[in-house]
Design a protein around this motif. Sequence first.
Motif, PDB file in Angstrom:
ATOM      1  N   TRP A  30       0.833  -1.218   0.000  1.00 55.89           N
ATOM      2  CA  TRP A  30       0.000   0.000   0.000  1.00 55.89           C
ATOM      3  C   TRP A  30       0.861   1.259   0.000  1.00 55.89           C
ATOM      4  N   THR A  31       1.924   1.253   0.788  1.00 55.18           N
ATOM      5  CA  THR A  31       2.902   2.339   0.696  1.00 55.18           C
ATOM      6  C   THR A  31       4.246   1.829   1.218  1.00 55.18           C
ATOM      7  N   PHE A  32       5.291   2.609   1.000  1.00 54.24           N
ATOM      8  CA  PHE A  32       6.621   2.170   1.426  1.00 54.24           C
ATOM      9  C   PHE A  32       7.559   3.356   1.547  1.00 54.24           C
ATOM     10  N   THR A  33       8.660   3.131   2.267  1.00 53.14           N
ATOM     11  CA  THR A  33       9.756   4.100   2.339  1.00 53.14           C
ATOM     12  C   THR A  33      11.038   3.317   2.617  1.00 53.14           C
TER      13      THR A  33
ATOM     14  N   VAL B 172      10.720  -0.202   4.586  1.00 51.59           N
ATOM     15  CA  VAL B 172       9.560  -0.373   5.464  1.00 51.59           C
ATOM     16  C   VAL B 172       8.326  -0.093   4.621  1.00 51.59           C
TER      17      VAL B 172
ATOM     18  N   LEU C  21       3.696  -0.672   4.258  1.00 51.44           N
ATOM     19  CA  LEU C  21       2.403  -1.113   4.763  1.00 51.44           C
ATOM     20  C   LEU C  21       1.836  -2.057   3.699  1.00 51.44           C
TER      21      LEU C  21
ATOM     22  N   GLN D 105      -1.310  -4.524   2.598  1.00 47.57           N
ATOM     23  CA  GLN D 105      -2.708  -4.855   2.860  1.00 47.57           C
ATOM     24  C   GLN D 105      -2.883  -6.348   2.691  1.00 47.57           C
TER      25      GLN D 105
ATOM     26  N   ASP E 242      -8.294  -8.475   2.485  1.00 44.20           N
ATOM     27  CA  ASP E 242      -9.011  -7.207   2.682  1.00 44.20           C
ATOM     28  C   ASP E 242      -9.182  -6.960   4.181  1.00 44.20           C
ATOM     29  N   GLU E 243      -8.240  -7.556   4.984  1.00 36.93           N
ATOM     30  CA  GLU E 243      -8.459  -7.545   6.441  1.00 36.93           C
ATOM     31  C   GLU E 243      -7.825  -6.358   7.151  1.00 36.93           C
ATOM     32  N   VAL E 244      -6.563  -6.094   6.854  1.00 38.36           N
ATOM     33  CA  VAL E 244      -5.837  -5.071   7.608  1.00 38.36           C
ATOM     34  C   VAL E 244      -4.559  -4.717   6.856  1.00 38.36           C
ATOM     35  N   ARG E 245      -4.073  -3.493   7.047  1.00 39.71           N
ATOM     36  CA  ARG E 245      -2.764  -3.092   6.519  1.00 39.71           C
ATOM     37  C   ARG E 245      -1.745  -3.210   7.644  1.00 39.71           C
ATOM     38  N   VAL E 246      -0.674  -3.949   7.403  1.00 40.31           N
ATOM     39  CA  VAL E 246       0.326  -4.206   8.444  1.00 40.31           C
ATOM     40  C   VAL E 246       1.652  -3.568   8.050  1.00 40.31           C
ATOM     41  N   GLU E 247       2.273  -2.920   9.029  1.00 41.88           N
ATOM     42  CA  GLU E 247       3.586  -2.328   8.804  1.00 41.88           C
ATOM     43  C   GLU E 247       4.668  -3.383   9.004  1.00 41.88           C
ATOM     44  N   GLY E 248       5.641  -3.400   8.115  1.00 41.88           N
ATOM     45  CA  GLY E 248       6.732  -4.350   8.287  1.00 41.88           C
ATOM     46  C   GLY E 248       7.944  -3.952   7.481  1.00 41.88           C
TER      47      GLY E 248
ATOM     48  N   PHE F 128       3.765   0.396  -5.972  1.00 43.96           N
ATOM     49  CA  PHE F 128       2.478   0.416  -5.280  1.00 43.96           C
ATOM     50  C   PHE F 128       1.606  -0.698  -5.855  1.00 43.96           C
TER      51      PHE F 128
ATOM     52  N   TYR G 203      10.936   0.541  13.945  1.00 43.50           N
ATOM     53  CA  TYR G 203       9.729   1.179  13.396  1.00 43.50           C
ATOM     54  C   TYR G 203       9.386   2.511  14.078  1.00 43.50           C
TER      55      TYR G 203
ATOM     56  N   ALA H 218      -2.917  -0.367  10.035  1.00 36.08           N
ATOM     57  CA  ALA H 218      -3.933   0.625   9.680  1.00 36.08           C
ATOM     58  C   ALA H 218      -5.132  -0.112   9.120  1.00 36.08           C
TER      59      ALA H 218
END
Lengths: 152, 380
Positions: free
Chosen positions: A59-62, A86, A88, A90, A93-99, A111, B130, B246
């Motif tokens: 979904w996004t990154f950096t 790093v 996010l 998805q 369709d449950e949740v977006r997780v950071e990792g 993307f 993080y 999120a």
Amino acid sequence: MASVPFAPDVFTWPADEPQLVGGRCGECGSVTFPQPPSCARCGSTAVERHLLPRRGTLWTFTTQEFLPKEPYASGETPETFRPYGVGLVQLGDEVRVEGRLTTADVARLEFGMEMEVVVVPFRIDADGTEVVTYAFAPVDAGVEGADQAGER
Amino acid sequence: MSVAIIGVGLHPFGRFGDTSAIDMGAVAIRAALADAGITWPDVQFAFGGSFEVDNPDAVTSRLGLTGIPFMDVYNGCATAASALQLTADAIRSGQFDLGVAVGMDKHAAGAFTSDPVDYAAPPWYGEMGYFLTTKFFAMKINRYMHDHGISAETLARVAAKNYRNGALNPNAFRRTPVSVEDILASRMLNHPLTHYMFCAPDEGAAAVVLCRADQAHRYTSTPVYLRATTLRTRRYGAFEVHASWAAVDQDDAPTVYASRAAYEQAGIGPEDVDVVQLQDTDAGAEVIHLAENGFCADGDQERLVADGATEIDGPLPVNTDGGLIANGEPIGASGLRQVHELVLQLRGQAGDRQVPGSPKVGYAQLYGAPGTAGVSILTT
Ligand SMILES: [Zn+2]
């Protein structure tokens, strides 16, 4: 050599196909990561352990290109620090997780690209114990395509 | 009961060796009192905001131990907005006629550190790399640029504008213009944000004297009226700093809610605003906050910034004193610096950086961890 997750019950391990351990609210169905003591949407304390889908989309990154201060515990120094990605992801369709991502090369990230959960080395402790963490890898590249040192 | 600002004061922002935050706070309060033409014994109460100082009320020992109620507040990057709102509310309620809001801080160089569990993040969040606000801002703007066609050049133009405005501000931390090329070429910290696109924690203090609007003319011929002060925390579905997850069902950022409520409270809209101060923790944040505060549609920033619309002489001047990028962020003082600048602009006292055409409406926005926003609207 022993490989130990950085924290208990954040991902299933050992496992051929590791999954992240989230929480699902028994009242409103909200899914979060990791499993929280209560629901961020409705406040219910009836949050159950819930294994998350292994695959999802970016979904996004950096990139993290400077050594974080304490409490960062990779054992690296400014001289040995390797930038990491790093993002996010998805999951279903449950949740977006950071990792962390298995690459810090933004040219290899897009993307919406398909990602999956992998378990990778994080640091080697003084007693030789390998501490491992979850990360997200591009599906077509797989773990083999990752560019981090010590990757399996 | 409406509220007027009759005095503003600032201790410059930057690095000041052994000078304590308390002493900087005293300098800012003395300047605000002189600006209002009053003395410390005239002050009936105060709110003081700080991250580093446990008890900002210690400043009373520098000004005179008059025994007044002095309440200390901390609310992340929205600390100053909280101090301002509480001071205004105490006057609005009729409890007091005149009071001071002050913010002061003295941070070490580098990113802020805390314990992630105090932000409701997982205990391993920092250990695993993080727990960094810069990383969050980079992920937010990266997605925003993808969705709305914003270029890296636009981020660099925003930062260049703020350095240029800072060069016109004798109180600013960074007073040297930096070119768009140098900003783009500076070290990448968190893609797509480079070193020169970020603000830095520093030191400074700011103070504001408020009183009942119906008594303002006793003190000044140019009162500025505080028309709205709002604070909002994040809702479920907002993508926020220091969160390991999120929700897929997205909701707007807390700034959007604080902004809408402020416009409603003031009875005006974004089209009425003449000068704007936005939280530019990084250049991307200023771009996003332009839309979140209703000043343009998502994506319009690309054209607005290229056309110079947000310059001091443009139709929508933003961060006329250089914003956080040129002033740095002493957390407790940052939002009162914004108010200080708006008051000077609305009085026509901003000197080399004065917005032309006698601005009448000013707007200030703060945003910070773990998802708190504050908005203030001021008018002549
Ligand atoms: Zn729930």
